[in-house]
Scaffold this motif. Structure first.
Motif, mmCIF file in Angstrom:
data_model
loop_
_atom_site.group_PDB
_atom_site.id
_atom_site.type_symbol
_atom_site.label_atom_id
_atom_site.label_comp_id
_atom_site.label_asym_id
_atom_site.label_seq_id
_atom_site.Cartn_x
_atom_site.Cartn_y
_atom_site.Cartn_z
ATOM 1 N N MET A 37 0.818 -1.201 0.000
ATOM 2 C CA MET A 37 0.000 0.000 0.000
ATOM 3 C C MET A 37 0.857 1.257 0.000
ATOM 4 O O MET A 37 0.441 2.303 -0.476
ATOM 5 N N ILE A 40 1.430 1.966 -3.553
ATOM 6 C CA ILE A 40 0.199 2.414 -4.196
ATOM 7 C C ILE A 40 -0.078 3.875 -3.870
ATOM 8 O O ILE A 40 -0.414 4.674 -4.731
ATOM 9 N N LYS A 41 0.064 4.222 -2.602
ATOM 10 C CA LYS A 41 -0.218 5.593 -2.185
ATOM 11 C C LYS A 41 0.743 6.583 -2.822
ATOM 12 O O LYS A 41 0.416 7.726 -3.096
ATOM 13 N N LYS A 43 1.915 6.195 -5.738
ATOM 14 C CA LYS A 43 1.605 6.169 -7.172
ATOM 15 C C LYS A 43 2.870 6.012 -8.027
ATOM 16 O O LYS A 43 3.046 6.718 -9.023
ATOM 17 N N TRP A 48 3.793 0.019 -9.833
ATOM 18 C CA TRP A 48 2.378 -0.245 -9.579
ATOM 19 C C TRP A 48 2.080 -1.693 -9.963
ATOM 20 O O TRP A 48 2.400 -2.136 -11.051
ATOM 21 N N VAL A 52 -3.350 -4.309 -10.660
ATOM 22 C CA VAL A 52 -4.179 -3.116 -10.685
ATOM 23 C C VAL A 52 -4.514 -2.744 -12.120
ATOM 24 O O VAL A 52 -5.637 -2.355 -12.436
ATOM 25 N N GLU A 76 -7.137 -4.427 1.298
ATOM 26 C CA GLU A 76 -6.684 -3.074 0.981
ATOM 27 C C GLU A 76 -6.238 -2.982 -0.477
ATOM 28 O O GLU A 76 -6.547 -2.018 -1.167
ATOM 29 N N LEU A 77 -5.519 -4.000 -0.931
ATOM 30 C CA LEU A 77 -5.067 -3.970 -2.318
ATOM 31 C C LEU A 77 -6.227 -4.178 -3.274
ATOM 32 O O LEU A 77 -6.320 -3.518 -4.315
ATOM 33 N N SER A 79 -9.242 -3.291 -2.763
ATOM 34 C CA SER A 79 -9.937 -2.005 -2.761
ATOM 35 C C SER A 79 -9.258 -1.024 -3.696
ATOM 36 O O SER A 79 -9.900 -0.310 -4.465
ATOM 37 N N ALA A 80 -7.920 -0.989 -3.637
ATOM 38 C CA ALA A 80 -7.159 -0.078 -4.499
ATOM 39 C C ALA A 80 -7.295 -0.466 -5.969
ATOM 40 O O ALA A 80 -7.320 0.398 -6.851
ATOM 41 N N CYS A 81 -7.415 -1.769 -6.228
ATOM 42 C CA CYS A 81 -7.582 -2.228 -7.607
ATOM 43 C C CYS A 81 -8.912 -1.767 -8.182
ATOM 44 O O CYS A 81 -9.011 -1.357 -9.344
ATOM 45 N N ASN A 84 -9.074 3.130 -7.743
ATOM 46 C CA ASN A 84 -7.749 3.723 -7.585
ATOM 47 C C ASN A 84 -7.669 5.058 -8.325
ATOM 48 O O ASN A 84 -8.467 5.334 -9.218
#
Length: 265
Positions: A37, A40-41, A43, A48, A52, A76-77, A79-81, A84
């Motif tokens: 994460m 991801i945060k 970017k 990446w 995703v 969490e991942l 969710s990001a997928c 995002n």
């Protein structure tokens, strides 16, 4: 297309997968996402996760049932997928049934429901969300305007979770079907949901399942008195409750007398 795929390799094949996949079913797979994460945060484009990018295609139907999401980082991942800041996704149907999401996983999904605007079908059945998890989902749907189908079957919702769902139903005019079966709602919980439907003139619900909830004749009688008079429900799944045979016969007559086209199993 197998013939076309056999002729492709390397980047061409990769681009084809990223651009054309619509339905992804990996039900029963044990998938550790192991996403960072932190990356991801920040970017970071080269780092990446490729996963995703896969979600940011034409993918519409995602089946992740029974994939053993036991770690918070997995959710969490995921969710990001789905939601995002770099690649827009088009997920419409998301099946997360039979995982171990519990209340923490539910809270992560809630953040997706608050911002992601394409999911219309969400299956969270069999996830042990508990009262807190079901309450979190209910609160997230108070402002959601896209979700139409919600399956919360077997999640230990209990009466307190049903009362929170009642508040959601008072304001939500998008949901068309909900399954709250096997949640130990009893008479009070089922009636709370009915009152939520009754109190919203714009309620869009057309179907509801309240199976396996220890509903008695008295509770069912009050429930049907409300929904037959104050809702647009046309499908009610009520089997496997504590209903006596005489009451079931009387209910059939009640439904017919209402002159509404309502299917009751």
């Amino acid at each position: 297309d197998q013939v076309t795929a056999n002729k492709m390799a390397g980047e061409d094949l990769e681009k084809k997968i990223y651009c054309s996949i619509i339905h992804l079913n990996i039900e029963g797979s044990d998938i550790p996402f192991y996403g960072s994460m932190h990356m991801i945060k920040k970017k970071l484009k080269p780092d990446w996760p490729e996963l995703v990018q896969l979600f940011a295609t034409t993918l519409e139907n995602l089946d992740l049932a029974k994939c053993n999401f036991g770690q918070k980082r997995d959710m969490e991942l995921l969710s990001a997928c789905i939601d995002n800041p770099i690649w827009k996704t088009h997920i419409a149907r998301l099946n997360l049934s039979g995982n171990r999401l519990n209340k923490d996983g539910a809270k992560i999904i809630c953040e997706v429901l608050k911002t992601q605007g394409t999911i219309v079908h969400l299956d969270l059945s069999g996830n042990k969300l508990g009262v807190a998890g079901c309450q979190a989902i209910a609160k997230a749907l108070m402002n959601n305007t896209t979700l139409k189908y919600l399956n919360l079957y077997s999640n230990q919702m209990d009466v307190d979770g049903a009362r929170c769902l009642q508040k959601t139903l008072l304001v939500n005019d998008t949901l068309e079907y909900i399954d709250v079966g096997s949640n130990r709602l009893r008479d009070n919980g089922v009636l709370a949901i009915a009152e939520g439907i009754q109190g919203n003139k714009k309620c869009a619900l057309k179907g509801i399942s309240i199976r396996y909830n220890f509903l008695t004749d008295d509770g069912a009688d009050k429930f049907f008195a409300i929904i037959l008079e104050n809702s647009e429900l046309n499908k009610v799944f009520v089997k496997c409750n504590h209903l006596t045979e005489p009451y079931v016969i009387a209910l059939e007559k009640l439904v017919k007398a209402s002159k509404k086209s309502v299917f009751v199993d």
